[in-house]
Design an enzyme around this catalytic site. Structure first.
Site, PDB file in Angstrom:
ATOM      1  CG  HIS A   1      -1.658  -1.272   1.447  1.00 16.57           C
ATOM      2  ND1 HIS A   1      -2.871  -1.581   0.875  1.00 16.57           N
ATOM      3  CD2 HIS A   1      -1.301  -2.383   2.155  1.00 16.57           C
ATOM      4  CE1 HIS A   1      -3.241  -2.792   1.241  1.00 16.57           C
ATOM      5  NE2 HIS A   1      -2.298  -3.314   2.013  1.00 16.57           N
TER       6      HIS A   1
ATOM      7  CB  SER B   1      11.457  22.316 -15.849  1.00 14.90           C
ATOM      8  OG  SER B   1      10.536  23.369 -16.020  1.00 14.90           O
TER       9      SER B   1
ATOM     10  CE  LYS C   1      10.066  19.722 -11.993  1.00 16.59           C
ATOM     11  NZ  LYS C   1       9.261  18.919 -11.115  1.00 16.59           N
TER      12      LYS C   1
ATOM     13  CD  GLU D   1       7.713  11.835 -15.405  1.00 15.38           C
ATOM     14  OE1 GLU D   1       6.789  12.539 -15.809  1.00 15.38           O
ATOM     15  OE2 GLU D   1       8.765  12.306 -14.946  1.00 15.38           O
TER      16      GLU D   1
END
Ligand code: ARG
Length: 465
Positions: free
Chosen positions: A164, A285, A291, A298
Site C-alpha cells: 500500500h 524543465s 528541475k 515516465e
C-alpha cells in the site's frame, strides 16, 4: 469535378477491373509503408517457393533458377541501396513481383504459380517474427543481467519493502531487483512459447483452399526452417493467434516495465530520494530551473498504454472476421510492429537509465527506521517462544502504540522492563533480533530477502534466462 485517378503502379489484380481507383482510395488500401519491413522475408519466401516450383516441374527448372538468382540480386541491391522500395506499389509483395517481372520479363511472371498474397503474407509475417522475437529475448536477457549485476552488489543493502506504499518490512535492494527480474524472466519464457507456436508454415494454403498444382509443402517449409506445416489451408491464411499472443506477451512485459518505472519515479522524488538518476538520463524543465525530471521512466510508463492498446486493437480486428482471409487482416502488422518497436526501445532505455543510476543506500537504510518495520519480526520472536500468532500480533501492536505515544522511533527504543510489561517472554536478545539487518537475515526461507538466499535467487534467475 472528376477526382484524380491513381497515378500509382498497376495493381496485381488490375486485369479484372476496368477502372483505376482514385489516388486517395488507392493509398487508403495500400500497405507498403508498413509491410516494407517484410521485404527480406518475402524474398526468402518467394525464393523457397520458386525453387520448389522448379523441382516439382511446375515451371521449367532454368526459369526457377533464374528467378531465384534474381531474387538474390534484388536482396543485395536493396542492401546496397541500388534498389529502392517504391511506395507507389500497393504492398511489398506487389513491389517485389513488379521488380522481378521488370528484370526478367515473362519468366518473372511465373513466381506466383500456386500462391496467393494471402499465404505469402502469412509466411513473410511469421518469418519476420521468427527473427524479431529472439532479438526481443536478447534485449530482455540483457536487462535482466544488468538488474542481477546491481542485485549481486547489493544483497546487504537494506531498504524498506512496501505494501500500500506504506513501509512494511525491511528487504534489500537486491531482493527488490530480483522481484523485477522474475517478471522479466516470465516474459522471456512467454516469448519462447509464442515463438514455438508460431513456427509453422502456411505456404501452400493459397488464397484459402490450396492449389491444384503439385506443390511440395514440406520442402518449402524445410527450406524456410519452419518446424511444421500448418494443418489446414483456411486456417493457414486466417490465423493471427500468433499476433495476439506476441502482442499480449509484449503488453505484459510493458506493464512490468511500467511498474518498475513507477518505482523509479517515486524513488527519484525528493521525498524518497532512494535513487539519483544520471544527468544524461534525466531532463530539465523549460520554466523551473531547478528541475531534474525522470522523463524516461515516465515515458516508458506512458508507452505501456500503447502496447495494451495494440493488443485490444488486434482482438477487435479479429473478433468479427468470417473465415478465411479478409482485408481487415492487413491492419495486423501496424499494431504488432508498433508493439515490437515500442518494447525494444523501452527495454534499451530502461536498461540505460537503471545502469547509470546511483542508489542512495544510506537513505534506503535510514528509511527502515521509524516506520516500525520490525513489528512483524517482534511478533514472530514471541511465536518462536510459543505465543499464538494472533496474541503475539496484539502484543507487538500495543508496543507500537506505546512507542508512538512516547515519541519513540522503534520498538527497540523501549527498555527491557517496558517490553516485559507486555510479555514476560521478552529477553535481552530481542534487541539484536529486530535490527533491520537481523530482520532481513532471519527471513532466509526460499524466496526470502536474506542475503544468502537472494544470492541463490540471482543464480537461479541467471540460469533461467
Ligand atoms: N497487403 C495484404 C495484407 O497485408 C496482402 C494480402 C492481400 N490479399 C488480398 N486478397 N487482397 O494482408
Amino acid at each position: 469535378m472528376a477526382k484524380k485517378k491513381s497515378s500509382n503502379t498497376k495493381p496485381l489484380w488490375a486485369g479484372r477491373l476496368s477502372e483505376k481507383p482514385e489516388e486517395e482510395a488507392f493509398l487508403f488500401q495500400a500497405s507498403i509503408n508498413v509491410d516494407k519491413r517484410l521485404v527480406f522475408d518475402d524474398i526468402a519466401g518467394s525464393k523457397a517457393h520458386v525453387t520448389m516450383l522448379g523441382r516439382q516441374g511446375i515451371i521449367p527448372k532454368d526459369s526457377a533458377s533464374k528467378i531465384a538468382k534474381e531474387l538474390d540480386a534484388m536482396c543485395s541491391d536493396l542492401k546496397e541501396g541500388k534498389l529502392k522500395i517504391d511506395e507507389k506499389h500497393e504492398d511489398i509483395h506487389s513491389f517485389l513481383e513488379f521488380v522481378l517481372t521488370e528484370r526478367l520479363g515473362d519468366t518473372g511472371k511465373m513466381v506466383h504459380a500456386g500462391r496467393s498474397r494471402n499465404d505469402q503474407v502469412a509466411v513473410a509475417f511469421r518469418l519476420y517474427l521468427k527473427r524479431a522475437i529472439p532479438l526481443l529475448q536478447t534485449e530482455l536477457a540483457s536487462l535482466v543481467n544488468v538488474l542481477l549485476d546491481i542485485a549481486e552488489a547489493n544483497v546487504n543493502s537494506i531498504m524498506p519493502g512496501y505494501t500500500h506504499l506504506q513501509r512494511a518490512q525491511p528487504v534489500t535492494l537486491a531482493h527488490h531487483l530480483c522481484a523485477w527480474a522474475c517478471g522479466l524472466q516470465r516474459d522471456h519464457s512467454r516469448l519462447a512459447d509464442t515463438l514455438k507456436r508460431l513456427d509453422e508454415c502456411p505456404l501452400g494454403s493459397g488464397a484459402l483452399a490450396g492449389t491444384s498444382l503439385p506443390l511440395d509443402r514440406k520442402l518449402t517449409a524445410a527450406t524456410l526452417k519452419f518446424a511444421r506445416l500448418s494443418i489446414n489451408s483456411m486456417d493457414g491464411v486466417a490465423d493471427r493467434d500468433f499476433a495476439l499472443e506476441l502482442s499480449s506477451a509484449i503488453a505484459i512485459t510493458m506493464t512490468h516495465l511500467s511498474r518498475f518505472c513507477e518505482d523509479v519515479v517515486i524513488w527519484a522524488s525528493e521525498e524518497f530520494k532512494f535513487i539519483e538518476l544520471s544527468e544524461s538520463w534525466s531532463t530539465g524543465s523549460s520554466i523551473m530551473p531547478q528541475k531534474k525530471n525522470p522523463d524516461f521512466a515516465e515515458l516508458i510508463r506512458g508507452k505501456s498504454g500503447r502496447s495494451a492498446g495494440n493488443l485490444v486493437a488486434l482482438f477487435t480486428l479479429l473478433k468479427g472476421l468470417p473465415y478465411a482471409y479478409n482485408k481487415d487482416l492487413q491492419e495486423d502488422k501496424e499494431a504488432l510492429f508498433d508493439s515490437i518497436d515500442t518494447l525494444s526501445a523501452c527495454l534499451r532505455m530502461f536498461k540505460g537509465m537503471i545502469q547509470s543510476a546511483d542508489f542512495n543506500l544510506k537513505r534506503m537504510k535510514s528509511a527502515c527506521i521509524g516506520g516500525f518495520l520490525e513489528a512483524t519480526d517482534t511478533a514472530e520472536y514471541l511465536v518462536r517462544k510459543g505465543v499464538p500468532f494472533r496474541a503475539a500480533h496484539e502484543i507487538a501492536a500495543s508496543l507500537v502504540r506505546e512507542c508512538i505515544d512516547k515519541g519513540l522511533k522503534s520498538i527497540s527504543g523501549l527498555d527491557i522492563a517496558e517490553l516485559r510489561k507486555n510479555s514476560k517472554l521478552f529477553e535481552e536478545d530481542i534487541y539484536k533480533a529486530i535490527t533491520p539487518l537481523a530482520c532481513v537475515r532471519a527471513r532466509d526461507l526460499p524466496g526470502g530477502p536474506a542475503p544468502k538466499e537472494v544470492k541463490r535467487q540471482i543464480k537461479q534467475l541467471r540460469r533461467k534466462i
